[in-house]
Motif scaffolding. Structure first.
Motif, short mmCIF file in Angstrom:
data_model
loop_
_atom_site.label_atom_id
_atom_site.label_comp_id
_atom_site.label_asym_id
_atom_site.label_seq_id
_atom_site.Cartn_x
_atom_site.Cartn_y
_atom_site.Cartn_z
N GLU A 122 49.02 47.43 30.97
CA GLU A 122 49.61 48.30 32.00
C GLU A 122 48.62 49.39 32.40
N PHE A 123 47.92 49.95 31.42
CA PHE A 123 46.91 50.95 31.72
C PHE A 123 45.78 50.34 32.56
N HIS A 124 45.41 49.09 32.29
CA HIS A 124 44.42 48.40 33.12
C HIS A 124 44.85 48.40 34.58
N SER A 158 43.10 50.48 37.59
CA SER A 158 42.54 49.67 38.67
C SER A 158 43.04 50.13 40.02
N HIS A 159 44.33 50.45 40.13
CA HIS A 159 44.89 50.88 41.41
C HIS A 159 44.43 52.29 41.78
N ILE A 160 44.16 53.11 40.81
CA ILE A 160 43.64 54.45 41.11
C ILE A 160 42.20 54.38 41.59
N THR A 170 43.23 59.56 32.37
CA THR A 170 44.06 58.63 33.13
C THR A 170 45.14 58.03 32.23
N PHE A 171 44.78 57.70 31.00
CA PHE A 171 45.77 57.18 30.08
C PHE A 171 46.83 58.23 29.77
N GLU A 207 37.14 47.95 29.98
CA GLU A 207 36.95 46.52 30.19
C GLU A 207 36.57 45.77 28.92
N SER A 208 36.29 46.48 27.85
CA SER A 208 35.87 45.80 26.61
C SER A 208 37.00 45.06 25.93
#
Length: 595
Positions: free
Chosen positions: A439-441, A445-447, A480-481, A345-346
């Motif tokens: 896109e990673f955000h 978020s969905h995970i 996750t990334f 989130e930074s």
């Protein structure tokens, strides 16, 4: 005979006149007449003062000046410009997107310097390089060609075997030596307008060290009006910006487009943070516009701020005090998921050109770090020839990968000092591009927040690894990334220099021993270390898979499809894919999108 009696009105008039004569010694004018008189006297006094004051400054005019003819009006003509401009129109110059870049010069000294840079750029055949002589000197054009190694005649400019392939334009006006200063300004503006209308250059390049200030102001003004990119080459540009000659016209057009900010998540070592911030300030930057737009320092919420660090941060003002942001988040202790969220989130942006550079607080940067990031970004993201192929590049690291996916060892480096592609991310000293980070955000978020409808349960999850993963990887956002990168076939560009652009200092005491010695920081330009002093083409960059083994692009695509099918129930033929969106990765048991 007695006189007739006087009328009452006559008596009253005589009485009034006698009273006026008795009380006034002189005749008073009406009020309006008095105002006019005062105004006349004021004009007379002002005229007298002006004449007396100007008399002290009068000089006796020269007798010849009475017979001197006024300066003739010299029309602005460019007799040698139109012929050369017409020759390049048929070479695609009239299109909005072309390969033309123009070096503009206003004097002989600047023209000689720019001719050398133009020749270096023309050697790589990635742009149509033009050199416009816009000064007011009267030197012979053939002598200029011979001295600076340019083709002897215009016809040889299209022959690659006869000198450097630079198109020379004589944009000097007719009777240039007779023009006044005002007419020279008009002539410079007119020449720039003609060049722009015929060539449509992707960028203008000008020498700020050897040009006069009035000439630079005109070039800046006209570049803004014509919406052209202006690249200003100052002191040491021949050596420091030598990599600029390797870029094509598309990359040069985007010279001011990519921007970045720095995010640092501090730890307990306050001295290392000060060293990092000083290395950022002391680094070489192509221009002030390429400074980081913002520096965000996220302090450790469980460590008290040291007084020395507090004083240092108060006085630190690079790039500006208003661009420095200090944050201290509220996080639960010993919660890896909360720490990962805080890290992700930074940074977030809606711009497609504003990237983020994550730096470990124990890092020390080379002075060339910004040059390397800008060079590789312009080459692989904004080039007319490579930007489409390099869409899977999600970031650029400033150091070689410290470990592979298992955490056991580093992947094998190329033997040529050339950069290579590797899918695993690093946040020790790495630049992430905005589209991939957003896109990673969405993916994360969905995970973390699956759909609330039980009938549309999200079945997307990272596939179980076939080997043991290090705890540091599984408990951070890197895992996750990595999952997203494997599903998309994304890769990061890593350098393979023996010297490094970013050195992450280890806090292990020297007597305890280190696994390997720390690499030295790169002190000289990185360009000479690259094979053939140039970045490789995208299709020729060496690649490594997640295990650090050599691979190729076809194998990466096949591996991405296989991994994607292992983590989601979405079917490739029926699920539409949108760039930098994650809709096609989240489906229910029937293969229907749940987002």
């Amino acid at each position: 005979m007695a006189s007739p009696p006087l009328d009452r009105d006559d008596l009253e008039w005589e009485k009034d006149w006698n009273s006026r004569s008795a009380t006034s010694s002189s005749f008073r004018l009406p009020r309006r007449t008095r105002r006019a008189t005062y105004l006349c006297w004021a004009v007379v006094l002002a005229t007298v003062y002006f004449l007396v004051h100007s008399a002290t400054r009068w000089t006796v005019p020269d007798a010849g000046s009475f017979f001197k003819a006024p300066e003739p009006f010299i029309p602005l003509r460019f007799p040698n410009l139109y012929s050369t401009l017409q020759r390049v129109v048929g070479n695609g110059a009239s299109r909005k997107w072309n390969r033309n870049v123009v070096f503009v010069t206003g004097n002989l000294t600047a023209a000689s310097k720019m001719a050398g840079i133009a020749c270096d750029m023309a050697e790589y055949r990635r742009s149509n390089v033009h050199l416009a002589l816009m000064g007011f000197d009267t030197f012979d054009l053939n002598d200029f060609r011979r001295i600076n190694g340019l083709p002897a005649v215009e016809e040889d400019e299209y022959d690659e075997t006869k000198g450097c392939r630079v198109f020379l334009h004589d944009a000097r006006p007719d009777n240039a030596e007779l023009l006044s200063a005002e007419r020279r300004v008009v002539a410079t503006k007119s020449a720039l307008r003609h060049i722009n209308e015929f060539i449509y250059p992707q960028a203008f390049l000008v020498d700020t060290l050897n040009e006069e200030e009035w000439f630079l102001e005109i070039v800046r003004e006209k570049s803004v009006q014509m919406k052209r990119t202006l690249i200003e080459l100052g002191a040491n540009s021949v050596d420091d910006l030598k990599w600029l000659t390797r870029l094509d016209s598309g990359s040069l057009n985007a010279w001011h487009t990519p921007t970045f900010e720095i995010v640092i998540h501090a730890d307990t070592h306050t001295g290392n943070l000060e060293r990092l911030l000083k290395s950022i300030q002391n680094a070489y930057y192509p221009s002030k516009e390429h400074h980081p737009k913002r520096i965000t320092i996220v302090l450790d919420p469980f460590v008290p701020i040291h007084p020395f660090l507090k004083d240092f941060l108060r006085s630190y003002s690079f790039p500006e005090q208003s661009r420095i942001s200090i944050k201290r988040p509220l996080l639960p202790k010993d919660d890896p998921q909360a720490a990962a969220r805080n890290y992700v989130e930074s940074f977030y942006t809606l711009s497609e050109d504003h990237s983020v550079l994550f730096l470990d607080p124990n890092t020390e940067l080379s002075k060339w770090y910004c040059h390397y990031l800008l060079y590789t970004t312009l080459e692989y993201r904004y080039s007319f020839y490579q930007s489409t192929d390099a869409s899977t590049l999600y970031g650029i690291s400033l150091e070689s990968p410290p470990t592979d996916l298992t955490g056991a060892s580093s992947p094998a480096l190329p033997h040529t000092n050339a950069p290579f592609l590797y899918p695993l991310p690093t946040s020790r000293a790495a630049l992430f591009f905005p589209q991939h980070w957003t896109e990673f955000h969405s993916y994360l978020s969905h995970i973390l927040n699956p759909p609330s409808n039980p009938g549309k349960r999200n079945l997307t999850a990272p596939a179980p690894a076939t080997f043991a993963l290090p705890a540091a990887l599984t408990s951070s956002w890197h895992s996750t990334f990595t999952s997203l990168a494997r599903a998309r076939g994304y890769t990061m560009l890593y350098p393979s220099f023996k010297e490094t652009l970013a050195r992450v200092h280890s806090e292990i005491p020297s007597h305890a021993g280190r696994s390997k010695p720390e690499a030295r920081l790169l002190e000289k330009s990185f360009l000479e270390l690259l094979p053939q002093a140039d970045l490789p083409q995208w299709t020729k960059i060496e690649m490594r898979d997640v295990c650090g083994k050599p691979t190729d692009s076809d194998a990466v695509i096949d591996a991405a499809v296989a991994y994607r099918n292992s983590i989601t129930t979405c079917h490739l033929p029926t699920t539409p894919y949108r760039a930098f969106e994650v809709d096609d990765l989240f489906c229910d048991a029937d293969g229907k999108v749940v987002l």
